[in-house]
Write an enzyme that holds these catalytic residues in place. Sequence first.
Site, short mmCIF file in Angstrom:
data_model
loop_
_atom_site.label_atom_id
_atom_site.label_comp_id
_atom_site.label_asym_id
_atom_site.label_seq_id
_atom_site.Cartn_x
_atom_site.Cartn_y
_atom_site.Cartn_z
N HIS A 63 -1.23 -9.64 9.61
CA HIS A 63 -0.37 -10.77 10.01
C HIS A 63 1.07 -10.30 10.09
O HIS A 63 1.40 -9.17 9.72
CB HIS A 63 -0.54 -11.95 9.06
N ASP A 67 6.24 -7.72 5.12
CA ASP A 67 5.70 -6.77 4.13
C ASP A 67 4.37 -6.17 4.57
O ASP A 67 3.80 -5.33 3.87
CB ASP A 67 5.58 -7.43 2.73
N HIS A 68 3.88 -6.58 5.76
CA HIS A 68 2.62 -6.02 6.26
C HIS A 68 2.80 -5.20 7.54
O HIS A 68 1.85 -4.57 7.99
CB HIS A 68 1.60 -7.14 6.48
N ASP A 213 -3.19 -11.44 2.79
CA ASP A 213 -2.60 -12.64 2.19
C ASP A 213 -3.42 -13.90 2.50
O ASP A 213 -3.70 -14.20 3.66
CB ASP A 213 -1.18 -12.82 2.70
N HIS A 271 -1.21 -6.47 -4.03
CA HIS A 271 -0.20 -7.38 -3.48
C HIS A 271 0.49 -8.12 -4.63
O HIS A 271 0.75 -9.33 -4.57
CB HIS A 271 -0.84 -8.37 -2.49
ZN LIG Z 1 2.03 -13.00 4.12
ZN LIG Z 2 2.33 -10.21 1.98
#
Ligand SMILES: [Zn+2]
Ligand SMILES: [Zn+2]
Length: 305
Positions: A63, A67-68, A213, A271
């Site tokens: 997504h 942070d990804h 997530d 995570h």
């Molecule tokens: Zn996220």
């Molecule tokens: Zn994340």
Amino acid sequence: MELFEVTVLGSGSATPSLIRNPSAQLLNASGHFFLIDCGEGTQIQLRRNSIKLQRIECILITHLHGDHYFGLMGLLQTMHLLGRQAKVTLICPAELKEIIDLQNKHSQTGLSFPLEYVFTDPKKAQLVYEDKHLEIHSFPLSHRINCTGFLFKEKIGLRRIIKEKLQQHKISVAEINNLRLGLDVVDENGKNILNSELTEPPPAPRSFAYCSDTIYDERIVEYIKGVNLVYHESTFLASEIDRAKKTFHTTAAQAATIAKMSGIGQLLIGHFSARYGNTEDFLEEAKPVFENTLLAEEGKTYKII
Ligand SMILES: [Zn+2]
Ligand SMILES: [Zn+2]
């Protein structure tokens, strides 16, 4: 036995810190490299772990929270500067193409290698990749923005020839190939031989799922039933359960509950929110629910069995 293992490159959420990097994992499936998520600093983490970044064939992005994927442009740029020619397959939300095109346009960069896109569907499960050894399926997760998980499934291999038994017969090369396919054969004297006399079954196919997530959502169970190793996010401890719900994340015990309901082999949690220095508490909350839980540790490789 072919390699099937995953290396954790980033185990933190939101912001990079001195103790944890944002999400990224590298799956080695029979020597083919799949990078799953690419948080900021992933290319440094690849170098730190002596993983040759030009060997990555396929990058999967779950997504578009930074942070990804904030490490992706840097990684693509480095591949380009090193003169890469081989294609990179990018399995990602459709909007990512717009972001990459815009960045390349304004930096006047034409990548030295082809980028092939496969767009994920945030609404339903679908096959997104297939080769001789492996199938990859994406499946929907419930997060603040569109988000998908990925399921990696080895294909059933060919039957294995028992060499000592084969040496007792005269069998043509064509018939040896038939043996691998599971067929009975005829030797050079015209004698019928049952397949089971000369072969044994292929190793059981293995599977790995990556649940990025997501809020606690039991709909995930149908996608990961019986999987050997499942990574599931675990951003918070139980004391922050309300915050987990509000931000569409999961606690350690919730991730373990999903694991238990799914009848999986092993659970890998990560995570972790930057508020936690020590991650042992995550294990303490998860294990009473699902004993076979492992902590995602950066630089560590987990064999999928
Ligand atoms: Zn996220
Ligand atoms: Zn994340």
